[in-house]
Enzyme design. Structure first.
Site, PDB file in Angstrom:
ATOM      1  N   GLU A 433       0.818  -1.222   0.000  1.00  0.00           N
ATOM      2  CA  GLU A 433       0.000   0.000   0.000  1.00  0.00           C
ATOM      3  C   GLU A 433       0.847   1.265   0.000  1.00  0.00           C
ATOM      4  O   GLU A 433       0.309   2.363   0.115  1.00  0.00           O
ATOM      5  CB  GLU A 433      -0.890   0.066   1.241  1.00  0.00           C
ATOM      6  CG  GLU A 433      -1.552  -1.203   1.628  1.00  0.00           C
ATOM      7  CD  GLU A 433      -2.479  -1.043   2.807  1.00  0.00           C
ATOM      8  OE1 GLU A 433      -3.560  -0.503   2.625  1.00  0.00           O
ATOM      9  OE2 GLU A 433      -2.109  -1.474   3.917  1.00  0.00           O
ATOM     10  N   CYS A 504      -7.205  -5.696  -3.146  1.00  0.00           N
ATOM     11  CA  CYS A 504      -8.358  -5.586  -2.261  1.00  0.00           C
ATOM     12  C   CYS A 504      -8.803  -4.145  -2.033  1.00  0.00           C
ATOM     13  O   CYS A 504      -9.631  -3.886  -1.169  1.00  0.00           O
ATOM     14  CB  CYS A 504      -8.080  -6.273  -0.928  1.00  0.00           C
ATOM     15  SG  CYS A 504      -6.683  -5.573  -0.063  1.00  0.00           S
TER      16      CYS A 504
HETATM   17  C1  PEP Z   1      -6.489  -0.310   0.916  1.00  0.00           C
HETATM   18  O1  PEP Z   1      -5.804   0.565   1.433  1.00  0.00           O
HETATM   19  O2  PEP Z   1      -6.651  -0.416  -0.326  1.00  0.00           O
HETATM   20  C2  PEP Z   1      -7.181  -1.300   1.745  1.00  0.00           C
HETATM   21  C3  PEP Z   1      -7.876  -2.266   1.195  1.00  0.00           C
HETATM   22  O3  PEP Z   1      -7.124  -1.152   3.094  1.00  0.00           O
HETATM   23  P1  PEP Z   1      -8.018  -0.075   3.882  1.00  0.00           P
HETATM   24  O4  PEP Z   1      -9.031   0.477   2.919  1.00  0.00           O
HETATM   25  O5  PEP Z   1      -8.637  -0.763   5.020  1.00  0.00           O
HETATM   26  O6  PEP Z   1      -6.998   0.950   4.292  1.00  0.00           O
HETATM   27 MG    MG Z   2      -5.157   0.370   3.485  1.00  0.00          MG
END
Ligand code: PEP
Ligand code: MG
Length: 580
Positions: A433, A504
């Site tokens: 990320e 995701c």
């Molecule tokens: C993302 O950052 O893409 C992720 C799926 O995690 P979150 O949205 O919970 O930060």
């Molecule tokens: Mg995230």
């Protein structure tokens, strides 16, 4: 008819009467009062001031006797504010000139005070915001008496209007009759937005001033297909929306018939569709929508409940519920991703200046080792019961990954010592990320069992745009050529290294990006359960030849607009009826 434009986070049309909440669940029943009730309203305000001051004076006396002068002084500033003639004048003027109700005028003026404190450069003065909120809450309690809203006891479907909802408040919508939500603040992938998305009913956020423009009792249409909120629509518009609502519901029911069909392209390429969940009970919805497993279980929501942090046993039971709910399908548990917008800033003693760049995710875990280890023990124990994969969020260096793994080994040692059963050989992966992790993807591939790309964060750090800030939401654009290129490189590196790779972020559940992602080699898509049927429908209509062609062409554009309109055009060829 008042029309506002925002950002849709859960599709559909919802129609109903507005219930307006302030940040603390106080329902402001109406914005204005008729002129014959103005005098009584003014008296109500004066009484509320007197009662609040008297209450605080009693509390101060008690504290003086029990806790000493220093503690008692805490409330003297509150009393000073409540007795301030200028505050009274400001509120009374709104009541007289705008016919505002006492609660609405109080809320408006106190919000203005909060905004002023927020802009101050002295951190001590910024801290005063909490005091101002406290004063606002106290006053509202005295003005509104017991009419504090309890959404669990609504008797008819309503549209919930608020300035903001915390993730905890949002999570509590699940068992209510709220049919749709409209908020002033928030960006498309803020965590409140993600929870609204999972909740699945039509919601539009980032509307700036919906909470001041709509009053309790107004008839509201949430048109989350076109990112609009309409207040008091004229009869023909309303009729048109009622038709659209029925049509939308019919299409959704049709999509559900795809549940048991495989996600396979026309030329026989198999794709895996997984779900993102925030609570273990969502395993049920995941199966109902046809998920092959959970690709992301955001465990931090266990820690954001009003009754405090969960024990190891509470966590173990939650993970077991998710495993059992998925009936043997894999569950990828992400360790708690607290911090930033998921550690209610009010709970912190000192507010972080840049929480998105602050002590969040894996950094927070490594700074709170006993709490981190407790979660790892609960996960290791639950892994005996089913196919769990363990995932660490927001890594920006290999050292963080190695430290997290060391903590995992410490957790195993704890369990060895106590003789509790656990699974030693579970797969351990990361969420990719940060731009740093994307650049070092090859090195990560040598050490991890799998990678899940979190585009929500990856995009915010790549383009330096806070994902939760509606002021800059127009810059937060997944079609940005830089993101497309990074994703292409990351997926290529994972494929070459033979490391299982999924995505995701919210992009995985948006039909706009399906062809592109397929074309660059992604085979595991993890998304809110509600999105699975539509993405499956699109995959079953596509061919890999077409997807590769679309990906190649999309990568040639220089601006996000070109990418976006090209992908829209190509997707519409396959889904001409659906709103893209
Ligand atoms: C993302 O950052 O893409 C992720 C799926 O995690 P979150 O949205 O919970 O930060
Ligand atoms: Mg995230």
């Amino acid at each position: 008819m008042d029309i506002l434009r925002g950002i849709s986070v859960a599709p559909g049309i919802a129609i109903g009467e507005a219930v307006v909440l302030d940040a603390e669940d106080f329902r402001i029943p109406s914005r204005t009062v008729p002129s014959h009730a103005a005098a009584e309203e003014l008296a109500r305000f004066t009484r509320a001031i007197e009662d609040s001051v008297a209450e605080l004076e009693r509390q101060t006396q008690w504290m003086l006797g029990h806790l000493g002068r220093e503690a008692a002084n805490v409330f003297s500033w509150h009393i000073g504010v409540l007795k301030d003639a200028k505050l009274h004048r400001n509120i009374e003027r709104l009541m007289e000139e705008q016919a505002y109700s006492a609660a609405y005028a109080t809320s408006t003026v106190m919000r203005e005070y909060q905004r002023r404190f927020l802009q101050m450069s002295d951190p001590l003065l910024v801290e005063r915001i909490r005091d101002v909120r406290d004063i606002e809450r106290r006053l509202l309690r005295h003005i509104l008496g017991e009419s504090r809203e309890d959404l669990a006891h609504l008797t008819k479907p309503v549209i919930l209007i608020a300035h903001d909802l915390t993730p905890t408040q949002t999570a509590q919508l699940a068992d209510t009759l709220v049919a749709g939500v409209a908020l002033d603040v928030g960006g498309a992938t803020s965590h409140t937005a993600i929870l609204l998305h999972s909740w699945g009913r039509p919601s539009v956020i980032g509307l700036n001033d919906v909470a001041t423009r709509i009053s309790g009792g107004d008839l509201v249409v949430i048109d989350a297909v076109n990112q609009l909120v309409l207040a008091n629509p004229d009869p023909s518009t309303l009729e048109d929306y009622r038709r659209q609502e029925a049509e939308f519901n019919r299409l959704s029911a049709e999509l559900d018939t795809l549940r048991d069909l495989p996600a396979i392209t026309k030329d026989a390429e198999a794709v895996h569709l997984l779900s993102n969940i925030e609570f273990p009970h969502e395993a049920r919805t995941s199966l109902a929508k046809g998920a092959e497993g959970v690709g992301l279980y955001r465990t931090e929501f266990l820690f954001l409940q009003p009754n405090g942090f969960p024990s190891e046993e509470d966590q173990y039971l939650a993970y077991m519920e998710a495993i059992r709910g998925m009936k043997g399908r894999p569950v990828t548990i992400r360790t708690f991703d607290l911090g930033a917008d998921k550690y209610t800033q009010e709970k912190r003693y000192e507010q972080e200046r840049n929480p998105m760049l602050g002590l969040r995710s894996i950094r927070y875990s490594l700074a709170n080792v006993p709490m981190f280890k407790m979660q790892l023990r609960a996960i290791l124990r639950a892994a005996v019961e089913g196919p769990i994969r363990l995932m660490f969020p927001l890594l920006m260096s290999l050292m963080e990954f190695r430290q997290a793994k060391m903590t995992l080994h410490d957790a195993m040692e704890d369990l060895d010592e106590t003789g509790v059963a656990y699974r030693r050989n579970l797969q351990v992966g990361i969420m990719l990320e940060t731009p740093a992790a994307a650049i070092q993807v090859k090195e990560f591939c040598r050490e991890v069992d799998f990678i899940s790309i979190g585009t929500n964060d990856l995009l915010q750090y790549l383009v330096a745009v806070d994902r939760g800030n509606e002021e800059v939401s127009k810059y937060y654009e997944p079609s940005h050529p830089a993101l497309l290129r990074v994703l292409t490189e990351v997926i290529k590196a994972c494929t070459k290294a033979g490391v299982d790779c999924s995505l995701c972020g919210e992009m995985a559940g948006s039909p706009l990006y399906t062809l592109f992602l397929l074309g660059i080699g992604l085979r595991n898509f993890s998304m809110a359960p509600a999105n699975i049927p539509e993405i499956k429908k699109l995959i079953r209509l596509a061919t890999m030849t077409q997807a590769r062609r679309v990906a190649r062409k999309a990568l040639t554009f220089e601006t996000d607009r070109q990418v976006n309109s090209y992908l829209r055009e190509e997707t519409r060829k396959l889904l001409p009826q659906d709103p893209i």
